[in-house]
Design an enzyme around this catalytic site. Sequence first.
Site, PDB file in Angstrom:
ATOM      1  N   ASP A 196       7.221   2.415   1.912  1.00 18.13           N
ATOM      2  CA  ASP A 196       6.298   2.804   0.854  1.00 18.13           C
ATOM      3  C   ASP A 196       6.817   4.039   0.112  1.00 18.13           C
ATOM      4  O   ASP A 196       7.277   5.000   0.733  1.00 18.13           O
ATOM      5  CB  ASP A 196       4.928   3.095   1.469  1.00 18.13           C
ATOM      6  CG  ASP A 196       3.847   3.327   0.450  1.00 18.13           C
ATOM      7  OD1 ASP A 196       3.594   2.419  -0.355  1.00 18.13           O
ATOM      8  OD2 ASP A 196       3.255   4.425   0.460  1.00 18.13           O
ATOM      9  N   GLU A 249      10.370   0.652  -1.671  1.00 16.53           N
ATOM     10  CA  GLU A 249       9.528   0.616  -2.867  1.00 16.53           C
ATOM     11  C   GLU A 249       9.866   1.866  -3.656  1.00 16.53           C
ATOM     12  O   GLU A 249       9.527   2.980  -3.250  1.00 16.53           O
ATOM     13  CB  GLU A 249       8.043   0.608  -2.515  1.00 16.53           C
ATOM     14  CG  GLU A 249       7.161   0.548  -3.762  1.00 16.53           C
ATOM     15  CD  GLU A 249       5.803   1.221  -3.604  1.00 16.53           C
ATOM     16  OE1 GLU A 249       4.933   0.980  -4.461  1.00 16.53           O
ATOM     17  OE2 GLU A 249       5.608   1.995  -2.655  1.00 16.53           O
TER      18      GLU A 249
END
Length: 521
Positions: A196, A249
Amino acid sequence: MTTSWWREAVIYQVYLRSFADSDGDGLGDLDGLRSRLDYLQALGVDGIWLNPCYPSPDRDHGYDVADYVDIDARYGGLPAFDRLLADVHARGMKLLMDLVPNHCSSDHAWFQAALAGDQDARDRFIFRKGRGDDPPNNWQSVFGGPAWTRAGDDWYLHSFDPGQPDFNWRNPEVGAYFEDVLRFWFDRGVDGFRIDVAHMLFKHVDLPDWTGGSGYNGLAQNRPEVHDVHRRWRKLADSYGRDLTLVGEIWVPTVADLALYLRPDELPQAFFFDLLVRPWDATLFRASITRGLEEIAATGAVVTWTLANHDVHRTASRLGVVEHTSGPPTRPRGVVDTALGIRRARAAVLLELALPGSVYLYQGEEAALPEVLDLPDDARQDPTFLRTGGAEVGRDGCRVPLPWTTDGPSFGFSSSADTWLPQPPWFGDYAIESQAGVAGSAVEMHRAALAIRRAHPGGELEWLETGREDVLAFRRGGLVCVTVFGPEPHTVPYGTPLVSSDADEPAEGSVPGVTTAWFQA
């Protein structure tokens, strides 16, 4: 030399709380996912990316992690996870988890100790004195509003929600902690991680005001120190000798910036969001694909393509916007032609699946499921919606629990009608099981495409002339992919398609408007 499995893999993203509920509480869980593994295997995907299912108070639905080495009891705990992992591997598939290293939950033991005055714990986060009654600087949260919250005499930084305090990655204890987290799950047998906001770990050491406008904050993102973290993690993953992957990401200003994260000693993969944000336009799609192939391939990595995930509007609705009135390209608002959007979405994903590299599919996209755009305000739970006072609708509309059947209390998602987000009455029209075995359905198109992709490993992409600005065509190995962006059909010299995004029986020698078709070269 054996090619790494992830370089051409198709991975299915499971937003667990919305996938399948096994115990009737209206919340998806691990045993619900296990009950649908036969479907995923038959679909033809190579693996699963599992969104966070760690213990969490759910201020951001799992991206506020309270304990990184456990599984939330609501999802079945560690025993259910171990059963899932064994069943996934028994089917020849891989399982990736989701690592959230920029921030944790305010319920995390470290942050609770920090609030209680433990200085060692406070040093693991970013606490600062304010400027009088104002925060330490002018930084804004990604979710809206100030990125600082007062705690006693000081303020703490949270790039997202106040319930998600940012770690201080300049403290080596934080890095050591996350290496232990990776080892815990790698030792348990997982095959990799999606990371993330992998570009956001470090902040400018002096925390000065940002003067570059809204959106991207170059003082809080994409700092050079972050690359050393990814080098350490790559070395750790490679030490297992199991061909593990790490998928970043990473939202950065240019593809060249993204390529820096994919150097040979850094992350094996990172999502290529450049294509996701493009409108339905042949010239823009070709330019984006070319950027990815040229700039990412220069690092030795492959492009990791995606058109949808849990943070953006579903492709059928995003590409169906015919009059854009507001919102970012990831979550546009305006007039939506759903039928046109579905046609474009099917064509777009079939084009994507023909490209060299890895592909990530978000749950429900294989059924051409549209965004739920009209959720009532009192049902919305996304902190983006809450922190902007509704100015930004947020991400709830792509997270509504999946419809598996045409009827039932929650269209086969649960035995309960009381799901954590409400399903609209029309959801049953897109039921996954009702599409299985139906020629021309979106599910069967995906199944056919994945089978062909597996049977015809491609090579480098070679663009082909089409004589039309609204038609793209390329050859990879023994396959030719043709996409017609405009409404008029395009004549081709290839015979009958192997697979087509058009729901009707494909015609020989022609590709209809707003359609992608694959042909034997």
